[in-house]
Motif scaffolding. Structure first.
Motif, PDB file in Angstrom:
ATOM      1  N   ARG A 436       0.846  -1.201   0.000  1.00  0.00           N
ATOM      2  CA  ARG A 436       0.000   0.000   0.000  1.00  0.00           C
ATOM      3  C   ARG A 436       0.876   1.242   0.000  1.00  0.00           C
ATOM      4  NH1 ARG A 436      -3.184  -2.699  -1.347  1.00  0.00           N
ATOM      5  NH2 ARG A 436      -5.292  -3.122  -0.654  1.00  0.00           N
ATOM      6  N   THR A 438       0.984   4.726   1.298  1.00  0.00           N
ATOM      7  CA  THR A 438       0.206   5.304   2.401  1.00  0.00           C
ATOM      8  C   THR A 438       0.418   6.805   2.559  1.00  0.00           C
ATOM      9  OG1 THR A 438       1.986   4.819   3.964  1.00  0.00           O
ATOM     10  CG2 THR A 438       0.271   3.128   3.703  1.00  0.00           C
ATOM     11  N   ILE A 445      -2.679   8.760   2.036  1.00  0.00           N
ATOM     12  CA  ILE A 445      -3.579   8.064   1.102  1.00  0.00           C
ATOM     13  C   ILE A 445      -3.500   6.576   1.424  1.00  0.00           C
ATOM     14  CG2 ILE A 445      -3.541   9.683  -0.842  1.00  0.00           C
ATOM     15  CD1 ILE A 445      -1.316   7.951  -2.079  1.00  0.00           C
ATOM     16  N   ASN A 446      -4.209   5.773   0.693  1.00  0.00           N
ATOM     17  CA  ASN A 446      -4.126   4.320   0.896  1.00  0.00           C
ATOM     18  C   ASN A 446      -4.465   3.642  -0.426  1.00  0.00           C
ATOM     19  OD1 ASN A 446      -4.506   1.627   1.547  1.00  0.00           O
ATOM     20  ND2 ASN A 446      -5.174   2.114   3.632  1.00  0.00           N
ATOM     21  N   VAL A 447      -3.456   3.536  -1.296  1.00  0.00           N
ATOM     22  CA  VAL A 447      -3.714   2.947  -2.621  1.00  0.00           C
ATOM     23  C   VAL A 447      -2.672   1.879  -2.935  1.00  0.00           C
ATOM     24  CG1 VAL A 447      -4.880   4.913  -3.717  1.00  0.00           C
ATOM     25  CG2 VAL A 447      -2.398   4.805  -3.733  1.00  0.00           C
ATOM     26  N   SER A 481      -9.091   3.062  -9.983  1.00  0.00           N
ATOM     27  CA  SER A 481      -9.435   3.493  -8.629  1.00  0.00           C
ATOM     28  C   SER A 481      -8.913   4.912  -8.418  1.00  0.00           C
ATOM     29  CB  SER A 481      -8.841   2.552  -7.590  1.00  0.00           C
ATOM     30  OG  SER A 481      -7.454   2.726  -7.528  1.00  0.00           O
ATOM     31  N   MET A 482      -9.493   5.570  -7.418  1.00  0.00           N
ATOM     32  CA  MET A 482      -9.102   6.956  -7.190  1.00  0.00           C
ATOM     33  C   MET A 482      -9.195   7.254  -5.701  1.00  0.00           C
ATOM     34  SD  MET A 482     -10.045  10.264  -6.721  1.00  0.00           S
ATOM     35  CE  MET A 482     -11.814  10.335  -6.860  1.00  0.00           C
ATOM     36  N   GLN A 483      -8.270   8.031  -5.209  1.00  0.00           N
ATOM     37  CA  GLN A 483      -8.319   8.417  -3.802  1.00  0.00           C
ATOM     38  C   GLN A 483      -7.765   9.804  -3.603  1.00  0.00           C
ATOM     39  OE1 GLN A 483      -6.584   7.092  -0.300  1.00  0.00           O
ATOM     40  NE2 GLN A 483      -7.834   5.218  -0.292  1.00  0.00           N
ATOM     41  N   VAL A 484      -8.348  10.507  -2.631  1.00  0.00           N
ATOM     42  CA  VAL A 484      -7.837  11.847  -2.336  1.00  0.00           C
ATOM     43  C   VAL A 484      -7.312  11.854  -0.909  1.00  0.00           C
ATOM     44  CG1 VAL A 484      -8.453  14.283  -2.062  1.00  0.00           C
ATOM     45  CG2 VAL A 484      -9.426  12.953  -3.936  1.00  0.00           C
ATOM     46  N   GLY A 485      -6.181  12.451  -0.715  1.00  0.00           N
ATOM     47  CA  GLY A 485      -5.644  12.610   0.645  1.00  0.00           C
ATOM     48  C   GLY A 485      -5.464  14.075   0.926  1.00  0.00           C
ATOM     49  N   MET A 495      -4.303  13.732  -5.150  1.00  0.00           N
ATOM     50  CA  MET A 495      -5.210  12.747  -5.738  1.00  0.00           C
ATOM     51  C   MET A 495      -4.336  11.649  -6.362  1.00  0.00           C
ATOM     52  SD  MET A 495      -8.363  13.350  -8.395  1.00  0.00           S
ATOM     53  CE  MET A 495      -7.764  14.939  -8.803  1.00  0.00           C
TER      54      MET A 495
END
Ligand SMILES: NC(=O)C1=CN([C@@H]2O[C@H](COP(=O)(O)OP(=O)(O)OC[C@H]3O[C@@H](n4cnc5c(N)ncnc54)[C@H](O)[C@@H]3O)[C@@H](O)[C@H]2O)C=CC1
Ligand SMILES: O=C(O)CCC(=O)C(=O)O
Length: 525
Positions: A436, A438, A445-447, A481-485, A495
């Motif tokens: 991951r 992080t 984040i966590n992707v 997948s997408m993630q914002v921190g 992002m």
């Protein structure tokens, strides 16, 4: 199919092992210029002490992945040149230990009992019993220089023959010497007290001519010297002089400054015994070293680690096996931070955090460097040459630890300072071994890593994610997948998008034009 060149006589059992995975060509006694010509077609080389693997041969060996030395000493291989080119060099550290030790003991007894001269005398139809009065080794003092594997075996056997043992080895503890029944002394005392002196040291700058004119002047006139280790540790001119002047009683040599032995005064004396580098030449040792090294070549050609690589510091197969997930994590993060930083990297800081702070750091650092340089050097960088490549490119490496951080069960933080600025990433392993990411540049984040990724630094405001999504869609790039921190609401944010497809040319510039986007980075892992 891979191709292996066997350039010295090797036991058939080794050839059979190599033949499981490769075409094996046995071509012994080739001159260097011939080797340079044919080496480009080979993936591996296997040899004994008869072949000198020079820098020229290594540079010409553009396909070479591994050089296997069926024996201990790798001084006939230009290891720094191999390391520079990412070629693993392996040896067989123990396969011929007993053979070499027994040869040294045979030399000691032959010297004491004049075996070679007595044999020659009988063959010349003489019966000279008075001429060959010998000396017993019982209760005599043996000085062992180099108390490693071979020196230790010699010491053990000599002890059981009733000899008193002195040893000189600056890298051996008193406890180990005590265990072997040896008294550790300095060289001068060993020279002065020993009736027999046997060398079991590698040839290094410190051991070159360690036995010289001055050393002979300190020895007993009855002393006998044995060298079944490496040529060049004895000054051969000084030895010939010492024998001529009766400074010592005899010498037995298996190894020489130049091999095969050329013009030499050493041949002139009856009390010097010479053998042509036979220390490892027993049937048993030749099977041992052939199997040991052929198996390692086979493994490396199959993509597995080698168990006795001399130029992958700290990365033995057991370490490699245990640390494999962490090495993968380090490589991935190194690759990621290298791409985020872009340009010329000046410094890489590797911080082992939490539980990771208690494990051996060097392999993780090497894996991080390999990842960092992989964009620039592709498959040219590996665990063998990563550290050298970094040094030569002026990348300063800093390893730090912080055991107090308790996120995940240990995490790894890399930061790269480059000509375009500084970036950092953190990653961890989940309980199932998955990686991951992080943290990127301090944003949590966590992707999971994926082949194609896009990272943006932007202002945290409504609509921005939608705009990026539509832009990618208009270029037919699918988001996996997408993630914002973010650290604070409506402050700066990061992002991280995993993409199914690479970004088409020009799209990154379009993304940076979107209002609120400060920076955008595309990454291929
Ligand atoms: N004649 C032949 O056919 C053979 C020769 N050899 C040679 O024998 C030598 C010893 O081999 P191993 O015992 O397997 O190696 P090893 O690595 O187990 O032992 C070498 C020892 O030398 C010590 N040493 C290093 N520098 C020293 C110094 N400046 N002064 C004193 N001691 C020092 C080390 O601490 C180590 O304990 C090697 O040079 C090897 O290449 C090995 C096998 C066959
Ligand atoms: O291959 C040989 O016969 C020489 C062995 C040797 O010198 C070594 O293993 O260091």
């Amino acid at each position: 199919m891979a191709k292996v060149l066997v350039s010295d006589p090797i036991d058939q059992v080794g050839i059979d092992i190599l033949s499981q995975v490769a075409q094996v060509d046995v071509k012994t006694g080739l001159p260097p210029e011939e080797l340079v010509k044919i080496i480009p077609e080979y993936d591996a080389m296997m040899l004994r002490s008869g072949t000198r693997v020079t820098k020229e041969i290594i540079v010409a060996g553009t396909q070479l992945k591994i050089i296997g030395r069926a024996g201990v000493g790798v001084d006939n291989i230009d290891v720094p040149a191999a390391t520079r080119q990412g070629i693993v060099v392996v040896n067989s550290p123990e396969g011929n230990t007993i053979a070499a030790a027994e040869h040294a003991l045979a030399m000691m007894l032959s010297l004491s009992r004049h075996i070679p001269e007595a044999n020659q005398s009988v063959k010349n139809n003489k019966w000279e019993r008075k001429r060959f009065i010998g000396a017993e080794v019982y209760k005599k003092t043996l000085g062992v220089v180099g108390l490693g594997k071979i020196g230790s075996h010699v010491a053990n056997v000599a002890k059981s023959m009733g000899m008193k043992l002195l040893a000189y080895d600056p890298f051996i503890s008193k406890e180990r010497a005590d265990q072997l029944g040896c008294t550790l002394v300095d060289l001068d005392l060993l020279f002065a007290e020993s009736d027999y002196i046997t060398l079991h040291i590698p040839k290094t700058p410190e051991t070159t001519h360690v036995i010289n004119k001055e050393a002979f002047s300190k020895m007993k006139p009855t002393a006998r010297l044995i060298n079944c280790a490496r040529g060049g540790t004895i000054d051969e001119d000084a030895l010939a002089e010492a024998i001529a002047e009766g400074k010592i009683a005899g010498a037995a040599l298996d190894v020489f400054e130049e091999e095969p032995l050329g013009e030499s005064k050493l041949r002139d004396y009856e009390n010097i015994i010479l053998t042509p580098h036979l220390g490892a030449s027993t049937a048993e040792a030749q099977v041992n070293v052939a199997v040991d090294v052929a198996e390692q070549i086979r493994d490396v050609l199959l993509g597995l680690p080698a168990r006795s690589a001399v130029n992958i510091p700290g990365l033995t197969p057991d370490v490699m096996e245990k640390m494999r997930p962490y090495l993968q994590l380090a490589e991935t993060l190194g690759n990621l931070v290298g791409q985020l930083a872009g340009g010329r990297i000046e410094r890489l800081t590797v911080r082992l955090q939490g539980e990771l702070a208690s494990i051996k750091g060097q392999p993780i650092v090497v894996a991080s460097i390999k990842g960092l340089l992989s964009q620039a050097l592709r498959e040219r960088v590996n665990y063998v040459n990563a550290a050298i490549e970094a040094k030569e490119r002026g990348v300063r490496i800093i390893e730090t630890r912080d055991a107090s951080l308790r996120d995940y069960s240990g995490s790894l933080h890399l930061s790269a300072q480059g000509s375009l600025g500084e970036h950092s990433v953190t990653g961890a392993l989940l309980s199932d071994g998955e990686i991951r990411i992080t943290d990127v540049d301090g944003f949590p984040i966590n992707v999971p890593p994926s082949n194609y990724m896009l990272f943006t630094v932007h202002r945290d405001m409504p609509g921005i994610i939608g705009k990026i999504g539509s832009l990618l869609g208009s270029f037919n790039v699918n988001i996996a997948s997408m993630q914002v921190g973010r650290k604070i609401v409506r402050g700066d944010a990061v992002m991280a998008l995993s993409l199914d497809d690479p970004l088409p040319e020009g799209l990154l510039t379009e993304i940076t034009k979107v209002s609120g986007i400060r920076d955008a980075y595309t990454v291929k892992l």
